[in-house]
Design a protein around this motif. Structure first.
Motif, mmCIF file in Angstrom:
data_model
loop_
_atom_site.group_PDB
_atom_site.id
_atom_site.type_symbol
_atom_site.label_atom_id
_atom_site.label_comp_id
_atom_site.label_asym_id
_atom_site.label_seq_id
_atom_site.Cartn_x
_atom_site.Cartn_y
_atom_site.Cartn_z
ATOM 1 N N UNK A 18 0.847 -0.975 -0.004
ATOM 2 C CA UNK A 18 0.358 -0.064 0.119
ATOM 3 C C UNK A 18 0.814 1.253 0.158
ATOM 4 N N UNK A 19 0.862 2.461 -0.494
ATOM 5 C CA UNK A 19 1.204 3.875 -0.563
ATOM 6 C C UNK A 19 2.417 3.435 -1.119
ATOM 7 N N UNK A 20 2.744 2.350 -1.989
ATOM 8 C CA UNK A 20 3.722 2.002 -2.814
ATOM 9 C C UNK A 20 4.167 2.253 -4.439
ATOM 10 N N UNK A 34 0.586 3.555 -10.906
ATOM 11 C CA UNK A 34 -0.541 3.166 -10.079
ATOM 12 C C UNK A 34 -0.291 2.601 -8.498
ATOM 13 N N UNK A 35 -1.257 2.055 -7.979
ATOM 14 C CA UNK A 35 -1.132 2.638 -6.811
ATOM 15 C C UNK A 35 -2.380 1.955 -5.799
ATOM 16 N N UNK A 36 -1.845 0.984 -4.843
ATOM 17 C CA UNK A 36 -3.171 1.076 -3.515
ATOM 18 C C UNK A 36 -2.656 1.192 -2.663
ATOM 19 N N UNK A 37 -3.891 1.607 -2.516
ATOM 20 C CA UNK A 37 -4.649 2.638 -0.970
ATOM 21 C C UNK A 37 -5.187 2.476 -0.304
ATOM 22 N N UNK A 38 -4.760 2.169 1.082
ATOM 23 C CA UNK A 38 -5.966 2.009 2.371
ATOM 24 C C UNK A 38 -5.761 3.084 3.505
ATOM 25 N N UNK A 39 -6.517 2.836 4.126
ATOM 26 C CA UNK A 39 -6.161 4.213 5.279
ATOM 27 C C UNK A 39 -6.083 5.535 5.015
ATOM 28 N N UNK A 40 -4.964 6.151 5.772
ATOM 29 C CA UNK A 40 -4.631 7.374 5.347
ATOM 30 C C UNK A 40 -2.857 7.639 4.850
ATOM 31 N N UNK A 58 -12.571 1.154 -5.817
ATOM 32 C CA UNK A 58 -12.584 1.886 -4.588
ATOM 33 C C UNK A 58 -13.733 3.069 -4.672
ATOM 34 N N UNK A 59 -12.625 3.541 -3.087
ATOM 35 C CA UNK A 59 -13.525 5.228 -3.122
ATOM 36 C C UNK A 59 -12.177 5.969 -2.622
ATOM 37 N N UNK A 94 -10.619 4.342 3.106
ATOM 38 C CA UNK A 94 -11.503 3.733 4.182
ATOM 39 C C UNK A 94 -11.189 2.631 3.841
ATOM 40 N N UNK A 95 -11.854 1.591 2.847
ATOM 41 C CA UNK A 95 -11.505 0.247 2.594
ATOM 42 C C UNK A 95 -10.823 0.173 1.538
ATOM 43 N N UNK A 96 -10.367 0.447 0.567
ATOM 44 C CA UNK A 96 -8.898 0.602 0.053
ATOM 45 C C UNK A 96 -9.532 1.098 -1.354
ATOM 46 N N UNK A 97 -8.449 1.592 -2.233
ATOM 47 C CA UNK A 97 -8.590 1.882 -3.520
ATOM 48 C C UNK A 97 -7.306 1.763 -4.069
ATOM 49 N N UNK A 98 -7.668 1.274 -5.522
ATOM 50 C CA UNK A 98 -6.623 1.730 -6.859
ATOM 51 C C UNK A 98 -6.504 2.653 -7.567
ATOM 52 N N UNK A 99 -5.030 3.375 -7.772
ATOM 53 C CA UNK A 99 -5.545 4.670 -8.264
ATOM 54 C C UNK A 99 -4.287 4.900 -9.073
ATOM 55 N N UNK A 100 -4.753 5.795 -10.781
ATOM 56 C CA UNK A 100 -4.071 6.084 -11.656
ATOM 57 C C UNK A 100 -3.283 7.083 -11.443
#
Length: 129
Positions: A18-20, A34-40, A58-59, A94-100
């Motif tokens: 995450x966040x990487x 591309x990055x996967x995120x969850x939390x802050x 996700x959101x 909060x639930x996790x997301x995938x971002x470009x």
């Protein structure tokens, strides 16, 4: 740079951190990450570049601060948002997301100015996919 199409779903399946951010390709002097995120994430500012977010799944929420004023934008799947250079912000999910993301090559994921980086956040200029 690859000369074959890149399947984003397969690229996302290739890492769990995450966040990487992972650099999937480059366009001129910009990384497509591309990055996967969850939390802050951390409150941070990019002094010299805007930051582009496209939510693939996700959101994503992005808190924005301008002096004493604070607001939050909510990005559902398929939404884009640009944080202007110099604006302090903190992405979260909060639930996790995938971002470009599109960022100039070499841009730090924690910006030019940031709060203390916790262990769950990778302060990086992006990793090769």
């Amino acid at each position: 740079m690859r000369d074959e199409p890149i399947e984003l779903t397969a690229a996302l399946a290739g890492f769990d951190q995450l966040w990487s951010p992972r650099i999937v390709t480059r366009v001129n002097d910009y990384d497509v990450r591309l990055v996967k995120v969850a939390g802050d994430h951390v409150w941070h500012t990019h002094d010299h570049t805007d930051e582009f977010f496209l939510v693939l799944d996700g959101e994503l929420r992005i808190a924005l601060r301008d002096g004493a004023d604070e607001r939050e934008v909510v990005l559902p799947r398929g939404a884009v948002f640009v944080v202007p250079r110099g604006v302090e912000h903190r992405p979260s999910s909060a639930e996790g997301a995938s971002i470009l993301m599109f960022e100039p090559s070499g841009t730090s994921s924690v910006g030019d100015r940031h709060e203390t980086v916790p262990d769950h956040v990778d302060a990086t200029t992006g990793h090769a996919l």
